[in-house]
Design a protein around this motif. Structure first.
Motif, mmCIF file in Angstrom:
data_model
loop_
_atom_site.group_PDB
_atom_site.id
_atom_site.type_symbol
_atom_site.label_atom_id
_atom_site.label_comp_id
_atom_site.label_asym_id
_atom_site.label_seq_id
_atom_site.Cartn_x
_atom_site.Cartn_y
_atom_site.Cartn_z
ATOM 1 N N LEU A 57 0.420 -1.293 -0.081
ATOM 2 C CA LEU A 57 0.245 -0.381 -0.220
ATOM 3 C C LEU A 57 0.599 1.289 -0.047
ATOM 4 O O LEU A 57 1.849 1.033 0.337
ATOM 5 C CB LEU A 57 -0.776 -0.450 1.328
ATOM 6 N N GLU A 58 0.067 2.140 -0.439
ATOM 7 C CA GLU A 58 1.435 3.591 -0.590
ATOM 8 C C GLU A 58 0.866 4.041 1.033
ATOM 9 O O GLU A 58 0.236 4.113 1.824
ATOM 10 C CB GLU A 58 -0.148 4.685 -1.159
ATOM 11 N N CYS A 59 2.310 4.685 1.703
ATOM 12 C CA CYS A 59 2.581 5.592 2.701
ATOM 13 C C CYS A 59 2.426 7.133 2.199
ATOM 14 O O CYS A 59 2.114 7.532 1.354
ATOM 15 C CB CYS A 59 4.293 5.198 3.200
ATOM 16 N N ALA A 60 1.389 7.291 3.271
ATOM 17 C CA ALA A 60 1.546 9.383 3.211
ATOM 18 C C ALA A 60 1.921 9.753 2.889
ATOM 19 O O ALA A 60 1.777 11.264 2.875
ATOM 20 C CB ALA A 60 0.452 9.231 4.104
ATOM 21 N N VAL A 61 3.103 9.641 3.512
ATOM 22 C CA VAL A 61 4.881 10.477 3.695
ATOM 23 C C VAL A 61 5.733 11.485 2.268
ATOM 24 O O VAL A 61 5.674 10.044 1.527
ATOM 25 C CB VAL A 61 6.110 10.105 4.723
ATOM 26 N N PRO A 62 5.451 11.952 2.116
ATOM 27 C CA PRO A 62 5.627 12.869 0.634
ATOM 28 C C PRO A 62 7.273 11.891 0.331
ATOM 29 O O PRO A 62 7.887 12.371 1.283
ATOM 30 C CB PRO A 62 5.673 13.945 0.448
ATOM 31 N N ALA A 63 7.387 11.358 -0.776
ATOM 32 C CA ALA A 63 8.257 11.371 -1.027
ATOM 33 C C ALA A 63 9.887 11.564 -0.819
ATOM 34 O O ALA A 63 10.631 10.986 -0.886
ATOM 35 C CB ALA A 63 9.466 10.450 -2.289
ATOM 36 N N ASP A 64 9.702 12.903 -0.689
ATOM 37 C CA ASP A 64 11.328 14.004 -1.348
ATOM 38 C C ASP A 64 11.025 14.904 0.317
ATOM 39 O O ASP A 64 11.627 16.041 0.340
ATOM 40 C CB ASP A 64 10.625 15.554 -1.964
ATOM 41 N N LEU A 65 10.374 14.987 1.409
ATOM 42 C CA LEU A 65 10.149 15.155 2.512
ATOM 43 C C LEU A 65 11.595 14.910 2.986
ATOM 44 O O LEU A 65 12.528 13.833 2.964
ATOM 45 C CB LEU A 65 8.835 14.922 3.701
ATOM 46 N N ASP A 66 11.842 16.338 3.403
ATOM 47 C CA ASP A 66 13.871 15.677 4.611
ATOM 48 C C ASP A 66 13.798 16.967 5.857
ATOM 49 O O ASP A 66 13.241 17.663 5.636
ATOM 50 C CB ASP A 66 14.820 16.630 2.770
ATOM 51 N N PHE A 67 14.446 15.954 6.716
ATOM 52 C CA PHE A 67 14.778 16.067 7.849
ATOM 53 C C PHE A 67 15.916 17.237 8.104
ATOM 54 O O PHE A 67 15.969 18.184 9.051
ATOM 55 C CB PHE A 67 14.437 15.595 8.800
ATOM 56 N N GLY A 68 16.422 17.410 6.446
ATOM 57 C CA GLY A 68 17.879 17.859 6.695
ATOM 58 C C GLY A 68 18.820 17.589 7.643
ATOM 59 O O GLY A 68 19.709 18.452 8.101
ATOM 60 N N GLY A 69 18.989 16.338 8.327
ATOM 61 C CA GLY A 69 19.977 16.075 8.992
ATOM 62 C C GLY A 69 19.439 15.935 10.376
ATOM 63 O O GLY A 69 20.751 15.359 11.550
ATOM 64 N N GLU A 70 18.642 16.532 10.777
ATOM 65 C CA GLU A 70 18.305 16.603 12.347
ATOM 66 C C GLU A 70 18.010 15.561 13.105
ATOM 67 O O GLU A 70 17.591 14.126 12.205
ATOM 68 C CB GLU A 70 17.146 17.516 12.310
ATOM 69 N N ALA A 71 18.647 15.460 14.525
ATOM 70 C CA ALA A 71 17.777 14.366 15.298
ATOM 71 C C ALA A 71 16.653 14.448 15.976
ATOM 72 O O ALA A 71 16.451 15.284 16.130
ATOM 73 C CB ALA A 71 18.919 14.431 16.129
#
Length: 497
Positions: A57-71
């Protein structure tokens, strides 16, 4: 209240299947030293093949979501005698561990973040309360023991994770246990706690019964008849009591009922009452037209349950209940035919010689529509502190974790460990027992928030397990006004933001 169900989970079960309380944790640790076998360094059973990508099934999180390396700081309430943690730091060759490690790594890579697992220890949640009060964002996600974190909900410690508040959680997906989440809610717009495959504890702290098939055969029983009784919906208290009554042996011949004897049923903790209660069909609250809970604990079902369980525990010759007796050791020694347990406790008996199978906890009677499997109140449930600056992104972490745990982690536990390594009966009927229990995991609003409701639900532990009393109605009446008062305060606190 709109009730989401596990229908989708059941539909997808063939793809991949997806609480002991404060008083039981120490008891569990004591018995663990008696029966636990050393776990091999590596599992020999091969992992199941990964499903084809297009089958997922498809995950609702966008593929391009980027946390920028944060912890991402993940606080875990720890009790090593009970809980299962996703805070694995290396591969060990053990399937479950390595699957969690790989899933965690995948989520971190896809979101470009790191996980900072913070161990809170087996202590009260003061660290969390203090951090929120100070506006400290050290904890982004909380894996909290239900009985410890749920009562804090009215202190405005947790962010609202309801879909109406935004975020990436897709509650309709099978990796979320929607019937459990529904019970945590006070209405359709306030959701502070989540339960899903990202917390393996939910299924591992769910209830079932262990049936010693060696002893069952010894008394002339047939396990296939038991399976048929369950599948026909007829596994009730009367059936359970009748079966248990057929077995009591004064094994050492001393004329005393002790743990040295052989019993049809044995119980070592009064928290078994919780599971007998909810699984029988008892509920503490109902919902009004707006989905808001109100107390309906004092009803015919509860009264009948108390009478049945008191009779079963204290008047059935085959039943034996004494605090802290070594029930798993008794099972291993063929001294107990039936136990009320949680799946996590199977880890302690994986290598015993006794043949056993798993069946649901009995329903009260045939007026109860379906079986239930209570998630015990020491399971780890998920939340996000209200001080977190970007709740939406943190819901992406939880959605991704649940997604990958659903497909890549929980099949290792459910299909490989429970259905293969721990099973002694390879029949289709035995497999159906596990599926039936798995699909019936549940809880109750009053049970989740018990410690914020003057211990209303756990009052039956003492009434039944200590006082041996069937006088529920008058006992409840003495505290009814107080119960309603604290419930009103709880609801008010949960609905105010």
């Amino acid at each position: 209240m709109k009730k989401r169900t596990l229908a989708l989970l059941l539909t997808l079960l063939m793809i991949a299947p997806s609480v002991i309380s404060c008083s039981e944790s120490s008891e569990n640790a004591a018995e663990e030293t008696q029966v636990s076998a050393e776990t091999p360094a590596a599992e020999e059973t091969p992992a199941e093949e990964e499903p084809e990508a297009d089958a997922r099934l498809e995950c609702a999180v966008p593929a391009d979501l980027d946390f920028g390396g944060e912890a991402v700081g993940i606080l875990t309430f720890r009790d090593d005698a009970v809980n299962t943690y996703i805070s694995v730091t290396e591969t060990t060759g053990e399937l479950f561990n390595d699957a969690m490690f790989t899933a965690n790594q995948t989520v971190m890579e896809e979101l470009n973040c790191s996980f900072d697992f913070i161990d809170n220890g087996n202590i009260e949640p003061g660290n969390l309360q203090n951090a929120v009060a100070a506006g400290d964002e050290i904890y982004d996600i909380v894996y909290g023991t239900q009985w410890k974190v749920a009562p804090l909900v009215s202190q405005h410690i947790f962010a609202n994770l309801n879909p109406s508040a935004g975020g990436y959680i897709d509650y309709e997906k099978p990796w979320w246990y929607s019937n459990y989440i529904d019970e945590t809610e006070v209405d359709n717009t306030h959701t502070y706690f989540l339960a899903g495959d990202a917390s393996p504890d939910i299924i591992r702290r769910s209830s079932m019964m262990i049936l010693n098939t060696d002893l069952l055969t010894d008394i002339g029983g047939d396990v296939n008849e038991v399976y048929s009784t369950v599948l026909d919906g007829n596994w009730t208290y009367d059936e359970m009591s009748s079966l248990v009554s057929k077995l009591y042996i004064d094994t050492n011949g001393d004329g005393q009922r002790t743990e040295a004897d052989t019993f049809g049923f044995a119980s070592w903790t009064r928290s078994d009452v919780d599971h007998f209660m909810i699984d029988a069909g008892v509920r503490g609250c109902s919902r009004d037209a707006d989905g808001v809970p109100y107390i309906t604990f004092n009803n015919e079902t509860t009264v009948k349950f108390v009478e049945k369980l008191v009779d079963f525990l204290w008047n059935n010759e085959g039943a034996y209940y004494v605090e802290q007796i070594p029930t798993l050791q008794m099972l291993a020694n063929n001294q107990a035919m039936l136990l009320c347990e949680k799946f996590s406790r199977l880890d302690l008996i994986r290598d015993i010689d006794t043949n056993f199978t798993i069946i649901p906890v009995a329903k009260l009677d045939n007026t109860i529509e379906s079986y239930s499997s209570l998630v015990h109140d020491d399971a780890l449930i998920l939340s996000i502190p209200i001080v977190s600056t970007n709740v939406a992104n943190l819901t992406a972490v939880l959605e991704k974790l649940s997604y990958y745990y659903y497909y890549d982690v929980m099949p290792q536990y459910y299909e490989v460990i429970l259905k293969t390594k721990y099973r002694r009966d390879s029949s289709d009927a035995a497999s159906q027992m596990l599926d039936l229990i798995h699909s019936s995991m549940t809880t109750d609003f009053a049970y989740i928030y018990n410690y914020g409701m003057s211990n209303m639900m756990l009052s039956l532990r003492d009434l039944i397990g200590v006082s041996k009393s069937t006088d529920f109605a008058s006992t409840f009446a003495k505290s009814e006004k107080a119960y309603n008062k604290v419930l009103s305060r709880l609801i008010e606190g949960m609905m105010s933001e």
